[in-house]
Design a protein around this motif. Structure first.
Motif, PDB file in Angstrom:
ATOM      1  N   LYS A 345      43.837  55.484  16.807  1.00  0.00           N
ATOM      2  CA  LYS A 345      43.232  54.238  16.297  1.00  0.00           C
ATOM      3  C   LYS A 345      43.022  54.328  14.791  1.00  0.00           C
ATOM      4  CE  LYS A 345      40.717  53.013  20.554  1.00  0.00           C
ATOM      5  NZ  LYS A 345      39.375  52.860  21.158  1.00  0.00           N
ATOM      6  N   THR A 346      42.571  55.471  14.314  1.00  0.00           N
ATOM      7  CA  THR A 346      42.359  55.658  12.873  1.00  0.00           C
ATOM      8  C   THR A 346      43.670  55.490  12.112  1.00  0.00           C
ATOM      9  OG1 THR A 346      40.507  57.168  13.264  1.00  0.00           O
ATOM     10  CG2 THR A 346      41.584  57.300  11.113  1.00  0.00           C
ATOM     11  N   ILE A 347      44.728  56.068  12.659  1.00  0.00           N
ATOM     12  CA  ILE A 347      46.043  55.952  12.008  1.00  0.00           C
ATOM     13  C   ILE A 347      46.526  54.509  12.020  1.00  0.00           C
ATOM     14  CG2 ILE A 347      48.474  56.631  12.183  1.00  0.00           C
ATOM     15  CD1 ILE A 347      47.437  59.328  13.349  1.00  0.00           C
ATOM     16  N   LEU A 348      46.374  53.831  13.152  1.00  0.00           N
ATOM     17  CA  LEU A 348      46.800  52.426  13.247  1.00  0.00           C
ATOM     18  C   LEU A 348      46.027  51.549  12.275  1.00  0.00           C
ATOM     19  CD1 LEU A 348      47.221  52.061  17.138  1.00  0.00           C
ATOM     20  CD2 LEU A 348      49.034  51.985  15.419  1.00  0.00           C
ATOM     21  N   ASP A 349      44.752  51.830  12.122  1.00  0.00           N
ATOM     22  CA  ASP A 349      43.930  51.035  11.186  1.00  0.00           C
ATOM     23  C   ASP A 349      44.374  51.243   9.746  1.00  0.00           C
ATOM     24  OD1 ASP A 349      42.461  50.036  13.275  1.00  0.00           O
ATOM     25  OD2 ASP A 349      40.793  51.450  13.052  1.00  0.00           O
ATOM     26  N   ALA A 350      44.898  52.446   9.453  1.00  0.00           N
ATOM     27  CA  ALA A 350      45.283  52.751   8.072  1.00  0.00           C
ATOM     28  C   ALA A 350      46.691  52.285   7.720  1.00  0.00           C
ATOM     29  CB  ALA A 350      45.179  54.262   7.840  1.00  0.00           C
TER      30      ALA A 350
END
Length: 540
Positions: A345-350
């Motif tokens: 999720k963190t990667i997708l948000d970035a």
């Protein structure tokens, strides 16, 4: 111009292709010529031809071998099998002396039983307690001598008939040698001849060359794997002396190799301190990092494979590299781990900050998105051509292949060829629109800004950016986490979503255990089924 279909490919009245192969009369119990036929379960001519060629190749090898298995060949195989067993027996008895009296009597009794049965015209197989007993012995011969003979064939029957005769000769030789061990005659003319170690006369260099050539003929390795294996085996020749008789290698020399590998500098051929030096000089260099345990184990596994081949060829008596790998703790043994759901999720948000429009690099956004939602390998993604993005009955999919105009495309193995439906999340983010825009602009590759590098393929720029920039900036870089972790996360996510393992294997290009599944995988997993499965993956 139309190309005629091969004789072993037949089209039924329902437009389904069948594979048809003749069984030679010599292999039929009644001497008849018959055919075996099986449905290929496809109406696609190209796919049918591919499957039929695969089956024809193996059918020809099998029938050709069976046609050639005559009595003289079976006799030679049994002689070679028992000769090796006799050599092992003599080597053991050289150390421990003659047989115990009870064992000598037992062998003598076995021999008399077989000889009496033969003299009376009775089947010598009565010596064995049961059919399962002799079957077990024969299966050992088939396995060790690598004979492609199956039960219910004339060759297996012949082998069953000849085995007791060969075994009887083995017993005679054992008892004769045992008598020699008990002979303490002091007369020079009566002294038994010392047993000589069996000399193969094959140098390590020649054995390595033959091993590599066989793998090349069988196309068992990719170009990258071939390069790596040659380098690893070249090092072995340097460590052991390439001109050594391979038959004289023993456990102590294997242990020396293991010890040396652990002391070798990491990246020894790139580090200026060690580059160009012989191994003996490299080992003396201080203040350099040594090869990690995983790399040492990779070398030892290659050497185990090589000596396993040498053992099967009869060049060595034993594979002394079996089990030499260093046992790793659970964390190290599974060094590459998946991202957690929160990390994904963190990667997708970035990622929206790294779109082609914002970063000027198309691979940063779409390369990672494809890794997350397809589970494809690094170079499978990086080398994608725009023509590899195809549509069938309204379903968009990636055609993972090494075919096309680009000669630099490579796959890990044949199982890697597959179709992976485009996940609904990718379509929602505009992946198809992005692909079509690239086509309009005259591009042929999905990532034209990724350059091919010899030995690394197209993926080096993508994996470097992910491993040294993206993960570091997001503060989620950790031992075991890398670009390949996206593939682990994809597999884990599908399994947690309830997708069956065979379907997951098909999506990621893993090998299947069942031969039928391997041959018919293209038709066993239609796109709608794969599309339904892949869309179950969700990180929300």
């Amino acid at each position: 111009m139309a190309v005629s279909a091969p004789s072993y490919l037949r089209l039924s009245r329902h437009n389904v292709f069948y594979f048809r192969w003749p069984v030679p009369a010599a292999l039929h119990p009644q001497g008849k010529v018959q055919h075996v036929e099986t449905s290929l379960r496809t109406r696609n001519p190209r796919l049918a031809l591919q499957i039929a060629r695969y089956l024809a190749y193996h059918a020809e090898n099998i029938t050709g071998h069976l046609m050639g298995m005559r009595h003289s060949q079976i006799k030679a195989e049994l002689q070679a099998f028992f000769a090796d067993k006799l050599a092992d027996f003599k080597a053991r008895r050289e150390n421990s002396g003659g047989l115990p009296k009870w064992m000598e009597d037992q062998y003598a009794r076995f021999l008399r039983t077989i000889e009496q049965a033969n003299s009376d015209g009775i089947n010598e197989r009565i010596f064995f307690a049961s059919s399962q007993d002799i079957q077990k012995q024969i299966n050992e011969v088939l396995q060790i001598r690598q004979m492609p003979v199956t039960e219910d064939t004339p060759e297996y029957e012949m082998l069953s008939r000849e085995y007791p005769l060969a075994y009887a000769q083995y017993l005679r030789d054992i008892l004769s040698y045992n008598n020699d061990l008990k002979d303490y005659s002091l007369s020079p003319t009566q002294q038994s001849i010392p047993i000589q170690t069996k000399a193969i006369g094959m140098t390590l260099k020649q054995a390595v060359a033959d091993f590599v050539a066989e793998r090349e003929r069988g196309e068992a390795w990719t170009d990258r794997t071939l390069k790596d294996r040659v380098a690893q085996l070249t090092l072995l020749c340097e460590l052991l002396d390439e001109n050594i008789d391979i038959a004289n290698l023993d456990s102590s020399k294997a242990a020396e190799v293991k010890k040396t590998l652990q002391a070798l500098p990491k990246n020894r051929n790139k580090n200026p301190k060690t580059r160009g030096k012989p191994v003996s000089e490299m080992l003396k260099v201080e203040d350099v990092e040594r090869m990690d345990t995983k790399t040492v184990n990779e070398y030892l596994t290659v050497y185990q494979s090589f000596f396993g081949w040498a053992e099967r060829q009869g060049h060595v008596q034993k594979n002394f590299f079996n089990g030499l790998q260093i046992k790793l703790g659970k964390r190290k043994a599974n060094a590459r781990v998946p991202f957690s759901r929160d990390q994904i999720k963190t990667i997708l948000d970035a990622l929206p900050e790294h779109t082609p429009e914002k970063s000027g690099k198309s691979f940063r956004y779409w390369g990672v998105m494809l890794a997350i939602y397809t589970g494809a390998r690094l170079n499978e993604i990086a080398q994608l051509a725009l023509d590899d993005i195809q549509q069938e009955n309204s379903i968009w999919y990636l055609n993972i292949t090494d075919e096309g105009e680009d000669d630099n495309k490579r796959l890990k193995n044949d199982n890697s060829k597959r179709r992976v439906p485009v996940h609904a999340a990718l379509i929602a983010c505009g992946f198809i629109d992005h692909m079509q825009a690239l086509k309009t602009a005259g591009h042929s590759r999905l990532f034209p800004d990724l350059e091919h590098q010899q030995g690394h393929g197209y993926g080096r720029g993508l994996t470097r950016w992910v491993n040294t920039k993206l993960l570091v900036d997001l503060d989620i870089k950790d031992d075991g986490l890398s670009f390949h972790s996206f593939r682990h996360s994809f597999i884990t996510g599908l399994r947690h979503a309830g997708v069956e393992l065979p379907t997951v294997q098909e999506l990621v290009g893993h090998s299947k255990e069942v031969v039928t599944e391997t041959v018919y995988n293209a038709t066993a997993y239609p796109l709608p089924l794969l599309k339904t499965a892949i869309d179950k993956l969700a990180y929300a």
